[in-house]
Design an enzyme around this catalytic site. Structure first.
Site, PDB file in Angstrom:
ATOM      1  N   ASP A 202       0.864  -1.174   0.000  1.00  0.00           N
ATOM      2  CA  ASP A 202       0.000   0.000   0.000  1.00  0.00           C
ATOM      3  C   ASP A 202       0.913   1.241   0.000  1.00  0.00           C
ATOM      4  OD1 ASP A 202      -2.633   1.200   0.253  1.00  0.00           O
ATOM      5  OD2 ASP A 202      -2.233   1.496   2.361  1.00  0.00           O
TER       6      ASP A 202
ATOM      7  N   LYS B 206      -1.301  -1.608  -4.510  1.00  0.00           N
ATOM      8  CA  LYS B 206      -2.041  -0.379  -4.824  1.00  0.00           C
ATOM      9  C   LYS B 206      -1.002   0.698  -5.114  1.00  0.00           C
ATOM     10  CE  LYS B 206      -5.086  -0.922  -1.055  1.00  0.00           C
ATOM     11  NZ  LYS B 206      -6.002  -0.343  -0.072  1.00  0.00           N
TER      12      LYS B 206
ATOM     13  N   PHE C  65     -10.045   0.322  -0.072  1.00  0.00           N
ATOM     14  CA  PHE C  65      -9.739  -0.594   1.029  1.00  0.00           C
ATOM     15  C   PHE C  65     -10.416  -1.926   0.754  1.00  0.00           C
ATOM     16  CE2 PHE C  65      -9.732  -2.429   5.271  1.00  0.00           C
ATOM     17  CZ  PHE C  65      -8.439  -2.153   5.663  1.00  0.00           C
ATOM     18  N   VAL C  66      -9.641  -3.008   0.804  1.00  0.00           N
ATOM     19  CA  VAL C  66     -10.185  -4.328   0.473  1.00  0.00           C
ATOM     20  C   VAL C  66      -9.988  -5.312   1.627  1.00  0.00           C
ATOM     21  CG1 VAL C  66      -9.973  -4.082  -2.033  1.00  0.00           C
ATOM     22  CG2 VAL C  66      -8.025  -4.964  -0.720  1.00  0.00           C
TER      23      VAL C  66
ATOM     24  N   ASP D  98      -7.841  -7.992   6.438  1.00  0.00           N
ATOM     25  CA  ASP D  98      -8.879  -7.718   7.441  1.00  0.00           C
ATOM     26  C   ASP D  98      -9.292  -6.263   7.489  1.00  0.00           C
ATOM     27  OD1 ASP D  98      -6.342  -6.811   8.627  1.00  0.00           O
ATOM     28  OD2 ASP D  98      -7.553  -6.477  10.429  1.00  0.00           O
TER      29      ASP D  98
END
Ligand code: IMP
Ligand code: MG
Length: 178
Positions: free
Chosen positions: A102, A130, A151-152, A158
């Site tokens: 990220d 990302k 946001f995945v 989680d």
């Protein structure tokens, strides 16, 4: 639980296909060598479990725990690595397995932490990336999929320690965060 899911971004079939390809690629690239696989807990657990079943090499599997998120969906920018490395790294071919790249803060810290122990080689394998969110210049040597800037959760990822058990990767409805 499925009430919380907005969109499935990577289906179980897509993930399993790509994980098998990554395992085959690693098996080819490291042919004749042994691999020291270091999983970054907790997010890597499902990816690593599936990936290593497609790596046909002599493997040593270890784990480190890194966290930067706490219970929020925004990185705190501070990386906590639990404990020191209590296994031999020197002279070994090491691959770090992470769920998602990220900001790059976690993997930059972890890579430096492992590099201090003088591996023969050090590469990074991430399921998702990302790139738009990057704050530090780091890329994965082996990558599953590029992920939209959202946001995945699922497949180990989680939100507040939930949704890790989903067999796919999905985005959440905005009301989940409020
Ligand atoms: P970075 O340090 O910002 O690159 O973040 C890496 C870590 O943040 C990953 O190991 C994940 O645990 C977590 N993370 C980043 N993006 C997401 C996401 O979309 N869903 C869940 N966890 C995420
Ligand atoms: Mg994580």
């Amino acid at each position: 639980m499925n009430d919380s899911i907005k969109d499935i971004i990577f289906t179980e079939e897509m993930i399993q296909k790509r994980v098998a390809e990554l395992g085959a690629e690693l098996t080819k690239d490291y042919a004749g060598k042994s691999l020291l696989i270091i999983g970054v807990l907790k997010g890597c657990f499902m990816f690593l479990a599936d990936l290593v079943r497609h790596i046909n090499l002599d493997c040593e599997i270890r784990f480190l725990t890194a966290s930067s998120y706490g219970f929020s969906s925004v990185s705190s920018g501070k990386v906590n690595i639990d404990g020191d490395i209590d296994f031999d790294v020197e002279g070994k071919d090491v691959i770090i397995i992470e769920d998602i790249l990220d900001s790059g803060i976690t993997l930059t810290a972890l890579r430096a932490f492992v590099a201090k122990h003088k591996p023969a080689s050090l590469k990074i394998c991430a399921l998702l990336d990302k790139p738009e969110r990057r704050q530090l210049p780091i890329t994965a040597d082996y990558l599953g999929y590029e992920c939209p800037n959202e946001f995945v959760v699922g497949y180990g990822l989680d939100y507040a320690e939930r949704y890790r058990n989903l067999p796919f990767v999905a985005s959440l409805k905005p009301e989940v965060y409020s």
